[in-house]
Write an enzyme that holds these catalytic residues in place. Structure first.
Site, short mmCIF file in Angstrom:
data_model
loop_
_atom_site.label_atom_id
_atom_site.label_comp_id
_atom_site.label_asym_id
_atom_site.label_seq_id
_atom_site.Cartn_x
_atom_site.Cartn_y
_atom_site.Cartn_z
N CYS A 97 0.88 -1.17 0.00
CA CYS A 97 0.00 0.00 0.00
C CYS A 97 0.91 1.22 0.00
CB CYS A 97 -1.00 -0.01 1.15
SG CYS A 97 -0.31 0.18 2.80
N CYS A 122 -1.93 1.84 -4.20
CA CYS A 122 -0.67 2.51 -4.54
C CYS A 122 -0.62 2.93 -6.00
CB CYS A 122 0.54 1.67 -4.16
SG CYS A 122 0.64 0.07 -4.94
N CYS A 163 3.14 1.27 -7.89
CA CYS A 163 3.45 -0.15 -7.76
C CYS A 163 4.08 -0.64 -9.06
CB CYS A 163 2.18 -0.95 -7.47
SG CYS A 163 1.50 -0.63 -5.84
#
Length: 130
Positions: free
Chosen positions: A8, A82, A86
């Protein structure tokens, strides 16, 4: 042994709960890591308290930065909010869990988020060790 990376933004709430719950339920059958695309300084205290209610101690946990190496070593990457931060690596299994962020939430709300994460963690574990 399958390896799961849970990511996250701050690695201070959702990903910490998911990693701890998966590790708890897997009982050594899955290797679990968590990280954040922009790690916070500390875990959310309400998250630590909500997990302690289940007998899971996060008092020694801390936010960790997301690295390409962690993604490369993982079989499954679970993302939670995210977005583009990511990294994507072909050949990995990705799951994006849309869950509320516990930051700034009261304990009752964090419990609801924790329980939603637990449901998803159990389903993932069933798929990995079936």
């Amino acid at each position: 042994m399958p390896e799961v990376l849970v990511v996250c933004v701050h690695n201070a709430g959702r990903s910490q709960m998911a990693a701890a719950l998966l590790d708890h339920h897997a009982r050594g059958r899955v290797r679990v890591l968590s990280a954040g695309s922009a790690p916070a300084d500390d875990l959310n205290p309400a998250v630590v308290e909500a997990m302690a209610e289940l007998g899971i101690d996060l008092s020694g946990a801390y936010p960790k930065p997301l690295t390409d190496e962690a993604v490369e070593l993982s079989d499954v990457v679970v993302t939670m909010g995210c977005g583009d931060a990511c990294p994507f690596h072909p050949g990995k299994r990705y799951e994006d869990w849309q869950l509320d962020d516990p930051a700034g939430q009261d304990l009752a709300t964090v419990r609801v988020i924790r329980d939603a994460i637990d449901d998803r963690v159990r389903a993932l574990l069933d798929a990995l060790v079936a």
